[in-house]
Scaffold this active site. Structure first.
Site, PDB file in Angstrom:
ATOM      1  N   GLU A  47       0.581  -1.310  -0.031  1.00  0.00           N
ATOM      2  CA  GLU A  47       0.336   0.290  -0.165  1.00  0.00           C
ATOM      3  C   GLU A  47       0.592   0.975   0.058  1.00  0.00           C
ATOM      4  O   GLU A  47       1.357   1.421   0.654  1.00  0.00           O
ATOM      5  CB  GLU A  47      -0.507  -0.101   1.278  1.00  0.00           C
ATOM      6  CG  GLU A  47      -1.736   1.116   1.105  1.00  0.00           C
ATOM      7  CD  GLU A  47      -2.452   1.531   2.643  1.00  0.00           C
ATOM      8  OE1 GLU A  47      -2.372   0.637   3.215  1.00  0.00           O
ATOM      9  OE2 GLU A  47      -2.371   3.035   3.338  1.00  0.00           O
ATOM     10  N   ARG A  51       0.664   9.940   0.790  1.00  0.00           N
ATOM     11  CA  ARG A  51       0.597  10.877   2.618  1.00  0.00           C
ATOM     12  C   ARG A  51       1.731  12.422   2.479  1.00  0.00           C
ATOM     13  O   ARG A  51       2.628  12.612   2.614  1.00  0.00           O
ATOM     14  CB  ARG A  51       0.928  10.184   3.734  1.00  0.00           C
ATOM     15  CG  ARG A  51      -0.164   9.610   4.202  1.00  0.00           C
ATOM     16  CD  ARG A  51       0.353   9.458   5.269  1.00  0.00           C
ATOM     17  NE  ARG A  51      -0.885   8.313   5.498  1.00  0.00           N
ATOM     18  CZ  ARG A  51      -0.858   7.725   6.713  1.00  0.00           C
ATOM     19  NH1 ARG A  51       0.495   7.451   7.537  1.00  0.00           N
ATOM     20  NH2 ARG A  51      -1.137   6.393   6.655  1.00  0.00           N
ATOM     21  N   LYS A 135     -10.087  -2.687   6.341  1.00  0.00           N
ATOM     22  CA  LYS A 135      -9.156  -1.739   7.658  1.00  0.00           C
ATOM     23  C   LYS A 135      -9.678  -1.224   8.880  1.00  0.00           C
ATOM     24  O   LYS A 135     -10.321  -0.972   8.580  1.00  0.00           O
ATOM     25  CB  LYS A 135      -8.224  -1.078   6.966  1.00  0.00           C
ATOM     26  CG  LYS A 135      -7.580  -0.767   7.696  1.00  0.00           C
ATOM     27  CD  LYS A 135      -6.777   1.038   6.568  1.00  0.00           C
ATOM     28  CE  LYS A 135      -5.425   0.834   7.400  1.00  0.00           C
ATOM     29  NZ  LYS A 135      -4.390   2.589   6.428  1.00  0.00           N
TER      30      LYS A 135
HETATM   31  C1  3PG Z   1      -1.443   3.653   8.306  1.00  0.00           C
HETATM   32  O1  3PG Z   1      -1.399   4.404   7.566  1.00  0.00           O
HETATM   33  O2  3PG Z   1      -2.857   2.392   8.359  1.00  0.00           O
HETATM   34  C2  3PG Z   1      -1.176   3.273   9.408  1.00  0.00           C
HETATM   35  O3  3PG Z   1      -0.603   4.469   9.513  1.00  0.00           O
HETATM   36  C3  3PG Z   1      -0.124   2.389   9.876  1.00  0.00           C
HETATM   37  O4  3PG Z   1       0.167   2.418  10.743  1.00  0.00           O
HETATM   38  P1  3PG Z   1       1.331   1.804  11.710  1.00  0.00           P
HETATM   39  O5  3PG Z   1       2.277   3.176  10.929  1.00  0.00           O
HETATM   40  O6  3PG Z   1       1.566   2.095  12.701  1.00  0.00           O
HETATM   41  O7  3PG Z   1       1.989   0.533  11.027  1.00  0.00           O
END
Ligand code: 3PG
Length: 214
Positions: A47, A51, A135
């Site tokens: 994924e 961002r 999710k």
């Molecule tokens: C996401 O985009 O799903 C989260 O930012 C991922 O979470 P993590 O950085 O705690 O793994």
């Protein structure tokens, strides 16, 4: 292996890998090298989040450069982003949450899509639009496997991707919950290693993540 294109095929791939790396990257070449290091070590789906200012370009170029990787777009927050993602050739979309508008646009778009849920009401909205793989975010804060297990009562056909605060250490235990399809996380491709171009280190983290998913 042929790259999956339908939601069913993507879910099947995630059920094999069981760990979905989440990449935040603004540099095309670094993103390509990172995705290659992840894939070479068993993480053949990724994924890429929307961002960073350059995220759509990164997505489009990674899709082209890594045809054997199932490349999805994450952090889709608006209908405009959903449309833009479709132009990149991304195989799927993911959102951290769900809104009635985005759910409708995603259902109409035909793009394999995983909305984000934090509880039963979100899940009911997802199901109204035909989404039964979601999710769970932020997983560690909304109850993780306890929440997935509880939601499994009223929603027995739903599968969850637990994301947010997942680690290589917590992965094996999280994956034991029967309605957890996979976990997602960014721990195997941290910004500092991407910035440093340390593909070996990313590869090692990816291999450990893939092993934790077995
Ligand atoms: C996401 O985009 O799903 C989260 O930012 C991922 O979470 P993590 O950085 O705690 O793994």
């Amino acid at each position: 292996m042929t790259n999956p294109t339908t939601l069913k095929q993507i879910v099947a791939q995630l059920s094999q890998i069981r760990v979905l790396p989440i990449l935040v990257a603004d540099d095309v070449q670094k993103a390509i090298r990172t995705v290659a290091a992840l894939a070479e070590n068993g993480l053949t789906a990724v994924e890429i989040t929307l961002r960073t200012p350059n995220a759509l370009k990164v997505l489009a170029e990674v899709v082209k450069a890594c045809p054997d990787v199932c490349v999805g777009a994450g952090t889709i927050l608006t209908g405009e982003q959903l449309r833009a993602v479709q132009d990149t050739g991304a195989a799927f979309g993911i959102s951290p949450g769900i809104t009635p508008l985005l759910a409708r646009l995603a259902a109409d778009s035909g793009l394999p899509y995983f909305p984000g849920v934090g509880g039963a009401s979100d899940l009911m909205l997802a199901l109204e639009h035909g989404f039964n793989t979601v999710k769970l975010f932020p997983s560690d804060l909304v109850g993780s496997t306890k929440m997935a297990k509880a939601l499994g009562g009223p929603f027995p056909d739903v599968k969850f991707c637990l994301t947010g605060g997942v680690t290589v250490e917590s992965t094996p235990q999280l994956l034991q919950q029967s309605n957890v399809l996979c976990v997602g996380g960014s721990w195997m491709c941290p910004a500092a290693l991407i910035e440093a171009g340390d593909w070996d280190a990313i590869g090692k983290l990816a291999a450990a993540a893939a092993a934790a998913g077995k």
